[in-house]
Structure formats: structure tokens, C-alpha cells
Design a protein around this motif. Structure first.
Motif, PDB file in Angstrom:
ATOM      1  N   LYS A  26       0.675  -1.383  -0.088  1.00 24.71           N
ATOM      2  CA  LYS A  26       0.106   0.499   0.076  1.00 24.71           C
ATOM      3  C   LYS A  26       0.888   0.969   0.110  1.00 24.71           C
ATOM      4  O   LYS A  26       0.270   2.352  -0.446  1.00 24.71           O
ATOM      5  CB  LYS A  26      -0.933   0.160   1.429  1.00 24.71           C
ATOM      6  CG  LYS A  26      -2.142  -0.392   1.006  1.00 24.71           C
ATOM      7  CD  LYS A  26      -2.715  -1.414   2.677  1.00 24.71           C
ATOM      8  CE  LYS A  26      -4.536  -2.090   2.439  1.00 24.71           C
ATOM      9  NZ  LYS A  26      -5.371  -2.054   3.274  1.00 24.71           N
ATOM     10  N   ILE A  27       2.032   1.165   1.182  1.00 31.14           N
ATOM     11  CA  ILE A  27       2.982   2.664   0.905  1.00 31.14           C
ATOM     12  C   ILE A  27       3.391   2.444  -0.850  1.00 31.14           C
ATOM     13  O   ILE A  27       3.841   3.891  -1.162  1.00 31.14           O
ATOM     14  CB  ILE A  27       3.958   2.062   1.939  1.00 31.14           C
ATOM     15  CG1 ILE A  27       3.440   2.230   3.094  1.00 31.14           C
ATOM     16  CG2 ILE A  27       5.837   3.292   1.810  1.00 31.14           C
ATOM     17  CD1 ILE A  27       4.285   1.842   3.780  1.00 31.14           C
TER      18      ILE A  27
ATOM     19  N   LEU B  22       1.947   2.000  -3.756  1.00 35.31           N
ATOM     20  CA  LEU B  22       1.314   1.882  -4.153  1.00 35.31           C
ATOM     21  C   LEU B  22       1.264   3.451  -3.734  1.00 35.31           C
ATOM     22  O   LEU B  22       0.803   4.584  -5.367  1.00 35.31           O
ATOM     23  CB  LEU B  22       0.166   1.750  -4.560  1.00 35.31           C
ATOM     24  CG  LEU B  22      -0.213  -0.413  -4.898  1.00 35.31           C
ATOM     25  CD1 LEU B  22      -1.199  -0.599  -4.674  1.00 35.31           C
ATOM     26  CD2 LEU B  22       0.034  -0.170  -6.372  1.00 35.31           C
ATOM     27  N   LYS B  23       0.953   4.506  -3.135  1.00 29.39           N
ATOM     28  CA  LYS B  23       0.634   5.341  -2.491  1.00 29.39           C
ATOM     29  C   LYS B  23       1.827   5.910  -3.417  1.00 29.39           C
ATOM     30  O   LYS B  23       1.444   7.408  -3.544  1.00 29.39           O
ATOM     31  CB  LYS B  23       0.483   5.291  -1.108  1.00 29.39           C
ATOM     32  CG  LYS B  23       0.400   7.240  -0.386  1.00 29.39           C
ATOM     33  CD  LYS B  23       0.238   6.986   1.289  1.00 29.39           C
ATOM     34  CE  LYS B  23      -0.469   8.651   1.505  1.00 29.39           C
ATOM     35  NZ  LYS B  23      -0.898   8.800   3.246  1.00 29.39           N
ATOM     36  N   THR B  24       2.887   5.865  -2.782  1.00 33.20           N
ATOM     37  CA  THR B  24       3.938   6.454  -3.942  1.00 33.20           C
ATOM     38  C   THR B  24       4.094   6.523  -5.200  1.00 33.20           C
ATOM     39  O   THR B  24       4.522   7.612  -5.634  1.00 33.20           O
ATOM     40  CB  THR B  24       5.193   5.329  -3.520  1.00 33.20           C
ATOM     41  OG1 THR B  24       5.707   6.001  -1.849  1.00 33.20           O
ATOM     42  CG2 THR B  24       6.620   6.492  -3.616  1.00 33.20           C
TER      43      THR B  24
ATOM     44  N   ILE C 236       1.032   7.031  -6.604  1.00 34.54           N
ATOM     45  CA  ILE C 236       1.035   7.790  -6.859  1.00 34.54           C
ATOM     46  C   ILE C 236       0.959   9.362  -6.571  1.00 34.54           C
ATOM     47  O   ILE C 236       0.430  10.140  -7.924  1.00 34.54           O
ATOM     48  CB  ILE C 236      -0.709   7.324  -6.135  1.00 34.54           C
ATOM     49  CG1 ILE C 236      -1.809   6.175  -6.293  1.00 34.54           C
ATOM     50  CG2 ILE C 236      -1.623   9.026  -6.363  1.00 34.54           C
ATOM     51  CD1 ILE C 236      -2.822   6.371  -5.724  1.00 34.54           C
ATOM     52  N   GLN C 237       1.614   8.953  -5.592  1.00 32.02           N
ATOM     53  CA  GLN C 237       2.386  11.062  -5.591  1.00 32.02           C
ATOM     54  C   GLN C 237       3.517  10.988  -6.470  1.00 32.02           C
ATOM     55  O   GLN C 237       3.221  12.028  -6.185  1.00 32.02           O
ATOM     56  CB  GLN C 237       2.781  10.088  -4.228  1.00 32.02           C
ATOM     57  CG  GLN C 237       2.172  10.548  -2.846  1.00 32.02           C
ATOM     58  CD  GLN C 237       2.362  10.448  -1.662  1.00 32.02           C
ATOM     59  OE1 GLN C 237       3.378   9.346  -1.735  1.00 32.02           O
ATOM     60  NE2 GLN C 237       1.996  10.883  -0.520  1.00 32.02           N
TER      61      GLN C 237
ATOM     62  N   GLN D 136       1.535  12.539  -9.127  1.00 36.37           N
ATOM     63  CA  GLN D 136       0.648  13.661  -8.722  1.00 36.37           C
ATOM     64  C   GLN D 136       2.568  14.046  -8.724  1.00 36.37           C
ATOM     65  O   GLN D 136       1.996  15.646 -10.051  1.00 36.37           O
ATOM     66  CB  GLN D 136       0.565  13.497  -8.127  1.00 36.37           C
ATOM     67  CG  GLN D 136      -0.522  12.626  -7.224  1.00 36.37           C
ATOM     68  CD  GLN D 136      -1.389  12.369  -6.292  1.00 36.37           C
ATOM     69  OE1 GLN D 136      -0.841  12.982  -5.472  1.00 36.37           O
ATOM     70  NE2 GLN D 136      -2.756  12.716  -6.119  1.00 36.37           N
TER      71      GLN D 136
END
Length: 618
Positions: free
Chosen positions: A250-251, A253-255, A257-258, A261
Motif C-alpha cells: 500500500k505504501i 502504491l501510494k508512493t 500515485i504521489q 501527481q
């Protein structure tokens, strides 16, 4: 200190006393030294001093516990608080106190307590928690279970850790038919089904990251590795390991996405953004920079930022970069000039930060470049226009003074030539108009002079001595009105100011306090001071006629605004005084009630240095 002062000063503990009636705080040197101060630097110690030292997050809890003890709800006041050290860092303090004196009615009078620096203990606790958290995360990520599918016996085995990962009880026994049911339907289940098939038929071992549904029906990411064992060309066993990677995945995937962005922001930002190498080369630039400077990305990548920086701004830019690299600053901002591809010089607001790796090694700079060229040119034009207006004001003021002076002189000559004219009604009105014009020009000239001053050359002034000097200058007015003026300003308070301005400010406020006295009582004026972090606040409180702030507050400091019927009121004093205070970097606040009096609070910048004292007032 009220109780055993000599003993308490010698003890290596931090003692304080709080006078509940006067709100005054007394302490020993150890109390002040906890925060890097001497006691003298903090005195007078008031509730405001205490409040200013508090870390904002911790003042509320302390205040509630303190009030609870004063109400008698607790046996003692005890709290862990966080205060601001003189050097800027925070200090953890254990503060503990107790009411020791009460009045005849049982109301608390005096509270005594001590402070103890517990920063090390708190930091140790925080470090322990941090290391514990890191250990738990590492343990969760590294949780690995074993699994085995025996095709000869058609049995399925999970180790205890595997059962835990899948959310099953320790006595749970999986079945061979349950191999796929935990994997989420669709892509993940199909991936595992195909991987098992390839392993059994083609001896292809697998290593997949997929999602499963645990026993409580929650989704979890796992890493599953499978190895096929063959005998006589037939798969007899499939075994491997399973690892809980849910948090890590999850980290990631979040990274991702960031990062996407950031990439989108970087590429499409309206301002210029760039990654700059430690050697000054452009590693990555967006279209904003290219449009601003007129270069293509390919052309910029062949240059360094030094190549397109105006020579006059390069040294300052390089100085800041060196400080970044040496950990002397976290980032910096500056206005600088760039040289465009066509040779044009343009202004930009540059913001720069440094990216380091997890070991603290510098990697590259991140720069944001905002086009301020149009605003800069406009500001320069406005400044030039402002200078012209100031020069114009000086010329007009000077010429008007000459003409009004000539008019006044001619009127005097005319009156002296023919004394009878002095009684002529028209000449009397003409002389009055001339006098008023002279006064108006004088006021306009004072305003021009005030508004062109800057406070770069303020000097330290002893406020107490200047107040005493002002009181001496108006001694006649004080005596003739039986006014009572009390100067409670401490002799060791220094402000940053200009002597002539401070004289004018004090005289105006003090004479106004007497001038607008109440006809029903003797004028009583109290002068006091308070300290904030940046300012010394001079308070001048009277018991005069008061001001209707609801009606007149908005125009109180306006030019030629009067609010009383005094014949000598011109409405210029407060206007000029306000300008003088603001030129000194301060401000004025006022509270007032009609029929009761007025209090002016004049904020002066504190002075860090002491000046030479004025000539002693005798």
C-alpha cells in the motif's frame, strides 16, 4: 522569593512562587536557566511571560489542571509541559505546585512549586516508541509462513504464521480444494491459477504479489512463492512461502500515485520547476521555465544555471547554495535576474530546496521559478513615481511656506502702517485666514517629513527617562490643573526609537490626557508598561471625558478630526503621532468609555542594546 530565599537560591532545583491575587511570578535562577535565561532577562515575570514561553499545544491542559487545583478539586497541580528555550528549541518540563496560603475566606493567596527538566526522559520514551514502531513494522513486513500441497495424499498444509496471515484460527486445517478460494476473484485468482498450472505442467516456479480475502473478508496483499517437486516426470508436491506485504504494498502504491501527481504537477505547473544537479546543470525542467526564458529543454540541458544568471546576483545565489549543502539552512528564497535566450534580463522569485538520500547525502536541488518581471518593473515605476511625489510635496510645502509667510508679513506691515486697520473686520478675518493657512502648511510639512522616514537607524532609548523629561516639560500644565500623574515605567526599559519622535509622542498623549479631562474630577493619569516578544507596550490611562469609539473610532487618528469642544483642538496631534509611531515600527491601540476615561497602548519595538543615559533630570 518569599519563603527562605537564601536557601532556595542555593538549591539546585527550580523553585517558583505564584501570587494568585497580583498574578506575579517569582522564581530562582535555576528556574530561569532551565530555559536558557537569567532571571533578570525574564523579569518582570507575569502571566503573559509564562504564556509566551508555552508551546501552544500544551498550554490548554496545564491551564485546566492549574484552575482545578485553585478551586480545590485536586491536592496539587502537576503537569508535563513543553516550553520554548531561549535558543529556539523545546524543553520538556515537569511542573508541580501547591497552594500554601489562603485568606480568611478560604480563597487561595500563594502557590509554591518547582520545575524539573525531563527532556531526556521524554526523548528516551519517544525514541523507544519510535524504535518499537519500526520493529513492529519490520516484523509485520517480514512475517513469512510456509505452505505445502501434497498431490499424492491430496493434503494441504499451512504453518501457524500462514494461518495468521490468512486470518484463520491456529487449529484450522485447510483443504486442497480451498487453494484458490482465498484469492480475490478476477485478475488475482486467475494469476495464481495460471501460475499453479504452469508449475505443475511445465516446472515453472512462481513468485507473485496478489490480493487475498482473509477470514473476516478483508483484502490483503501477499507475496506467494511456489516451487514444484517432480518424480518420474510427475508433480508430486507444490510448496513454498507466503509473506504479508500488505502495508509495504500500500505504501508503494501510494508512493507511485504521489510520484505520478508530482510528475503531472511538475510538467504542467504554471510556474517554472526544475531539478538541478549539484554542479549546477539542469537535470529536468518543465515547460514553464522554457516559456519564461525562451530556451528549449534540449538547449537548457546543455547549460548550467550559472550561465543564465545575471552576474550581479550570482554570488548571493551561490552563497545560499553552499549554506544548503552545509546544512546551515533548509531552503532559501530570493529575487534574482535571469538572462533570456534573446538577451533580455528578466526578474524571477526563486525558491530552492535540497533533496538528500536516507543517509543524508545531497542528491540534487529542486527549484521553483516564478515570473515577477512585470510586477518588479511596476514596483520600480511606482517607487520612482513615489520619489517624484515626495519631491513634489517638498517643493509645494517649501513654496507654500514662502507665500504664506509673505502674506503674513504684508498683513503685519499693513497693520503697522495704519493702526486703525487692525480693527477693520475684513483685515481681522484676513489675518485669521492667513494664520490658519500657515498652520495647515506647517502640519502638511510635518506629515511629509514623517512619511519619508525609515527606521533603519533607530537607537536605544530609555523610556523611563523620556517620560520623566516629558513630565518636567509640562509641569506648569500639571500644576495648573492639579493633575496626578504616576509613572510606573521601569527604569531599565529600552525601546528602539528616534529621540525627537519619542518626545513628540509622549508630549502629545500626556497633554491630551490633561486637555480632555473631566470637569467632574481631578485628572488622574497612570503610566505603565507591558512586554511582548517584540514590543514594549506603553499604556497611558486617564479618567477623563472618554471617547465614543463606536461612533468616532474609525476616524480617531484622521487628519483634522476632533471629538471634543475644546477651542484649541485642531485634530492634527493624533494624526501626526500615529504616523510617528508607525515609522518607528509600532502601532497604537485604544480603549475608552465615555464619562470614565481612555487608555492608549503604544507599541514600541524593543531595543536589544542600551543607549547612553540622558542627562539626569533634576
Amino acid at each position: 522569593m518569599k519563603h527562605y530565599p537564601h536557601i532556595l537560591e542555593d538549591l539546585e532545583i527550580s523553585i517558583w512562587e505564584y501570587n494568585i491575587q497580583t498574578k506575579e511570578i517569582a522564581c530562582n535562577e535555576n528556574w530561569a536557566s532551565l530555559l536558557g535565561y537569567t532571571r533578570k532577562e525574564l523579569e518582570p515575570i507575569t502571566e503573559e511571560t509564562w504564556t509566551n514561553l508555552f508551546h501552544p499545544k500544551y498550554s490548554g491542559k496545564s491551564g485546566k489542571l492549574f484552575k482545578a487545583h485553585l478551586k480545590g478539586e485536586t491536592k496539587q497541580y502537576k503537569c508535563k509541559i513543553r516550553l520554548k528555550h531561549k535558543d529556539g528549541h523545546s524543553v520538556w518540563i515537569l511542573t508541580q505546585g501547591k497552594v500554601v496560603e489562603w485568606d480568611a475566606n478560604g480563597a487561595p493567596l500563594l502557590m509554591v512549586g518547582f520545575n524539573k527538566d525531563i527532556s531526556k526522559e521524554i526523548h528516551d520514551q519517544l525514541s523507544l516508541k519510535k524504535y518499537k514502531d519500526i520493529s513492529e513494522i519490520a516484523s509485520n513486513v517480514a512475517q513469512t509462513g510456509y505452505w505445502e500441497l501434497d498431490y499424492i495424499t491430496n493434503s494441504f498444509y499451512w504453518s501457524p504464521m500462514t494461518k495468521e496471515i490468512y486470518g484463520e484460527a491456529s487449529d484450522f486445517t485447510p483443504k486442497a480444494d480451498d487453494v484458490l478460494k482465498y484469492f480475490s476473484e478476477g485478475e488475482h485468482r486467475e494469476t495464481i491459477a495460471q501460475s499453479i498450472k504452469d508449475a505443475v505442467l511445465s516446472r515453472k516456479n512462481f513468485d507473485q504479489e496478489v490480493q487475498i480475502y482473509t477470514k473476516n473478508n478483508s483484502l490483503k496483499w501477499i507475496r506467494i512463492i511456489g516451487i514444484a517437486e517432480f518424480k518420474n516426470a510427475k508433480c508430486i508436491r507444490l510448496y513454498g512461502i507466503v509473506q504479508d506485504i500488505d502495508t509495504l504494498k500500500k505504501i508503494q502504491l501510494k508512493t507511485a500515485i504521489q510520484e505520478e501527481q508530482f510528475r503531472q504537477t511538475f510538467e504542467h505547473a504554471t510556474i517554472g520547476m526544475a531539478l538541478v544537479g549539484l554542479d549546477g546543470t539542469w537535470l529536468k525542467v518543465n515547460e514553464g521555465i522554457c516559456e519564461f526564458l525562451g530556451y528549449t529543454k534540449k538547449e537548457l540541458y546543455k547549460l548550467t544555471f550559472k550561465d543564465i544568471t545575471h552576474p550581479a546576483d550570482l554570488d548571493k545565489d551561490m552563497k545560499y547554495l553552499v549554506e544548503l549543502l552545509n546544512n546551515k539552512r533548509k531552503n532559501y528564497e530570493m529575487e534574482k535576474r535571469y538572462i533570456c535566450k534573446n538577451g533580455e534580463i528578466v526578474w524571477a522569485h526563486l525558491s530552492v530546496s535540497l533533496v538528500r538520500d536516507d543517509r543524508g547525502k545531497a542528491l540534487h536541488f529542486v527549484s521553483q521559478i516564478l515570473d515577477i518581471n512585470e510586477n518588479k518593473l511596476l514596483n520600480d515605476a511606482m517607487q520612482e513615481q513615489n520619489n517624484r511625489l515626495i519631491n513634489f510635496a517638498y517643493i509645494v510645502s517649501h513654496n507654500l511656506r514662502s507665500h504664506t509667510g509673505n502674506i503674513a508679513m504684508l498683513l503685519e506691515l499693513l497693520a503697522s502702517e495704519d493702526p486703525k486697520l487692525a480693527e477693520n473686520e475684513f483685515l481681522v478675518h484676513l489675518k485669521s485666514a492667513s494664520d490658519n493657512l500657515n498652520e495647515t502648511v506647517k502640519h502638511l510639512n510635518e506629515v511629509v517629513v514623517i512619511n519619508t522616514k525609515i527606521y533603519d537607524n533607530l537607537e536605544p532609548l530609555n523610556l523611563h527617562q523620556f517620560i520623566e523629561k516629558a513630565l518636567l516639560n509640562i509641569q506648569g500644565l500639571i500644576a495648573s490643573t492639579d493633575s496626578v500623574i504616576v509613572n510606573n515605567c521601569s527604569p531599565d526599559i529600552y525601546i528602539a526609537g528616534i529621540p525627537a519622535y519619542l518626545d513628540s509622542i509622549l508630549l502629545n498623549f500626556l497633554t491630551n490626557a490633561i486637555k480632555y479631562r473631566s470637569p467632574d474630577r481631578i485628572p488622574n493619569i497612570e503610566i505603565s508598561t507591558e512586554n511582548t516578544i517584540r514590543f514594549v507596550v506603553l499604556k497611558i490611562k486617564d479618567n477623563g471625558s472618554g471617547i465614543n469609539l463606536k461612533r468616532d473610532g474609525a476616524k480617531l487618528f484622521g487628519m483634522y478630526k476632533t471629538f471634543h469642544d475644546n477651542e484649541d483642538s485642531r485634530g492634527i496631534g493624533l494624526f501626526i503621532t500615529k504616523n510617528q509611531v508607525e515609522v518607528l515600527g509600532g502601532k497604537i491601540e485604544v480603549t475608552s468609555e465615555v464619562g470614565k476615561g481612555t487608555e492608549f497602548s503604544i507599541y514600541f519595538l524593543k531595543s536589544k542594546k542600551k543607549s547612553k543615559s540622558l542627562t539626569p533630570i533634576k
